[in-house]
Design an enzyme around this catalytic site. Structure first.
Site, short mmCIF file in Angstrom:
data_model
loop_
_atom_site.label_atom_id
_atom_site.label_comp_id
_atom_site.label_asym_id
_atom_site.label_seq_id
_atom_site.Cartn_x
_atom_site.Cartn_y
_atom_site.Cartn_z
N HIS A 74 -14.35 -2.19 5.51
CA HIS A 74 -13.23 -3.02 5.99
C HIS A 74 -13.65 -3.67 7.27
CE1 HIS A 74 -9.02 -3.20 7.81
NE2 HIS A 74 -8.80 -3.48 6.76
N GLU A 101 -16.37 3.75 3.75
CA GLU A 101 -14.95 3.90 3.24
C GLU A 101 -14.92 5.10 2.21
OE1 GLU A 101 -12.59 0.38 2.63
OE2 GLU A 101 -13.77 -0.62 4.06
N ASN A 103 0.93 -1.30 -0.01
CA ASN A 103 0.11 0.02 0.19
C ASN A 103 0.95 1.21 -0.20
OD1 ASN A 103 -2.42 -1.38 0.23
ND2 ASN A 103 -1.96 -1.86 2.44
N LYS A 119 -0.10 3.59 4.64
CA LYS A 119 -0.37 3.34 3.39
C LYS A 119 0.44 4.28 2.71
CE LYS A 119 -4.33 0.76 4.98
NZ LYS A 119 -3.69 -0.19 5.30
N SER A 143 -10.83 -0.67 0.07
CA SER A 143 -9.45 -1.28 0.01
C SER A 143 -9.45 -2.18 -1.05
CB SER A 143 -9.08 -1.83 1.43
OG SER A 143 -10.08 -2.65 1.96
N HIS A 145 -7.34 4.52 2.24
CA HIS A 145 -6.75 4.34 0.96
C HIS A 145 -6.96 5.40 0.12
CE1 HIS A 145 -5.91 0.12 1.58
NE2 HIS A 145 -6.92 0.17 2.25
N ASP A 150 -13.90 6.63 6.47
CA ASP A 150 -12.58 5.81 6.44
C ASP A 150 -11.70 6.26 5.27
OD1 ASP A 150 -10.67 4.24 6.06
OD2 ASP A 150 -11.36 2.64 7.15
C1 LIG Z 1 -10.13 0.70 4.79
C2 LIG Z 1 -9.11 0.41 6.09
N1 LIG Z 1 -9.32 0.95 7.13
C3 LIG Z 1 -8.50 0.57 8.16
C4 LIG Z 1 -7.29 -0.29 7.96
C5 LIG Z 1 -6.25 -0.43 9.11
O1 LIG Z 1 -5.35 0.46 9.22
P1 LIG Z 1 -3.87 -0.08 9.69
O2 LIG Z 1 -3.31 -0.81 8.61
O3 LIG Z 1 -3.28 1.28 9.71
O4 LIG Z 1 -4.14 -0.57 10.86
C6 LIG Z 1 -7.11 -0.76 6.72
C7 LIG Z 1 -5.86 -1.62 6.48
O5 LIG Z 1 -5.73 -2.26 5.74
C8 LIG Z 1 -7.93 -0.41 5.58
O6 LIG Z 1 -7.71 -0.98 4.46
#
Ligand SMILES: Cc1ncc(COP(=O)(O)O)c(C=O)c1O
Length: 393
Positions: free
Chosen positions: A139, A183, A48, A244, A187, A215, A212
């Site tokens: 997610h 989101e 990422n 990321k 992701s 990404h 969220d």
């Molecule tokens: C949409 C989404 N939110 C939260 C997270 C979690 O973030 P972190 O990897 O910083 O724990 C991810 C991680 O893949 C994600 O894709």
């Protein structure tokens, strides 16, 4: 030997039979867009690190400098004596860039989602129930936050705002505070939520909008600071990660001062966790200096993604709704995704297979993630290898 080993083994055997067993495979970074694994250097299309910042000298230097100057650890949780001046500086810089009154750092995106949602759905805060409308493809950390709060999610079809509107209307007579949790860039599908339309819906139904931006942060929106800016000030909370496109580690929540002050008092994942250490804060601070200057890299990233999608469509590959740097190649079956991934690895490409429960059953895929660090030649190598592997299926 643990008491539960026979059960653990039975479970792992079940996963093996379903082709969904996972394991940890150590790799070594080998410069931008490349890693070494199993004695071979691979072009990495699974990270990422969308802007190639993980190895950027400014991040590495500032991480080292801040560790040397202020130590390896923060020594305590934020509310005890772990809030260094550095936390406050990074939070202020982030809030300025996000255009919000305040921002709050979290130790990871997972932790932020898992801990912030229960704090928001708190009955004492709301004086009643939370009615929580969530995108079906949210997610796992968002699901976890809802589950930890004990709320029932009212799920709308992925990115289907008519469905969301209908559900909000159907529940209009029920008491409770409305939340929309989604989101801004998904992701696994690499598609975007229609943030202005979400904001309008939230406004119309009096719902709190939680976005969220894991990404999107670094990649999309004004100065690369995410899509929440498109909500015209109607996104109540934007969370995002530094892990990321920002090349480092940790996460944030951006919003009003009252929101952040409340979370400091009520959010277990912030209150009961040791604060992020100076090296991590140094990398964050450097990333925040760099990201607004990277418009050319962002444009190139999206142009490469466009070319990759066009090449995949030419091969008859379904890329779901991708419109970002994340481009899935949907295989459907788990075995197909695994065997394609193996074939790509033989050709020097890392494209990890993503299987249920990360994605819904029947939608296994290879998830390709592009980075500004990839060259045109890297992209050609990827499309050539996928064309070979796909036709040999
Ligand atoms: C949409 C989404 N939110 C939260 C997270 C979690 O973030 P972190 O990897 O910083 O724990 C991810 C991680 O893949 C994600 O894709």
């Amino acid at each position: 030997m643990s008491l539960l080993d026979p059960l653990f083994r039975q479970h792992l055997d079940r996963l093996d039979r379903r082709h969904t067993r996972r394991s940890l495979l150590p790799v070594r970074p080998e410069g931008a867009g490349r890693i070494r694994r199993g004695g071979r250097t691979l072009l990495n299309f699974s990270s990422n690190d969308y802007l190639g910042l993980a190895a950027h000298p400014l991040l590495v230097e500032r991480a080292c400098a801040w560790a040397q100057r202020w130590g390896a650890g923060s020594t305590a949780s934020r509310l005890v004596c772990g809030t260094l001046e550095l936390h406050a500086e990074v939070e202020a810089k982030l809030a300025r860039l996000k255009g919000t009154e305040a921002a709050l750092l979290f130790n990871s995106g997972w932790q932020a989602n898992a801990a912030v949602l229960p704090a928001l759905f708190d009955r004492e805060l709301l004086g009643g129930d939370a009615l929580v409308f969530t995108d079906r493809l949210n997610h796992a950390s968002l699901h976890h936050g809802c589950a930890a709060a004990g709320v029932r999610q009212i799920r709308f079809r992925h990115n289907d705002l008519d469905h969301l509107d209908g559900l909000l209307a159907r529940h209009a007579a029920e008491p409770g505070t409305r939340f929309i949790v989604t989101e801004s860039v998904f992701s696994m599908d690499g598609d975007r939520a229609d943030v202005p339309a979400l904001a309008a819906l939230a406004e119309r139904h009096g719902a709190f909008l939680f976005l969220d931006e894991a990404h999107a942060t670094g990649v999309l929106g004004p100065r690369g600071m995410g899509l929440a800016a498109l909500a015209g000030g109607r996104a109540d909370l934007a969370m995002g990660t530094f892990s990321k496109a920002l090349g480092g580690f940790g996460a944030y929540v951006a919003g009003s001062q009252a929101l952040c002050d409340y979370l400091v008092n009520r959010c277990g994942g912030l209150i009961y966790a040791t604060a992020l250490p100076p090296a991590v804060l140094g990398a964050m601070d450097a990333a925040l200096d760099l990201v607004p200057t990277l418009d050319a890299e962002r444009a190139r990233l999206q142009a490469m993604a466009e070319r990759l999608r066009a090449a995949f469509h030419g091969l008859g590959i379904d890329t779901a709704g991708s419109s970002t740097q994340i481009v899935p190649a949907i295989t459907g079956a788990e075995e197909d995704a695994l065997s394609l991934s193996r074939r790509l690895e033989e050709r020097g490409i890392l494209g990890i297979a993503i299987r249920p429960p990360t994605v819904p059953p029947g939608t296994s895929r290879l998830r390709f993630a592009l980075s500004a660090a990839h060259t045109d030649a890297d992209l050609e190598a990827l499309t050539g290898a996928v064309a070979d592997a796909w036709s040999a299926r």
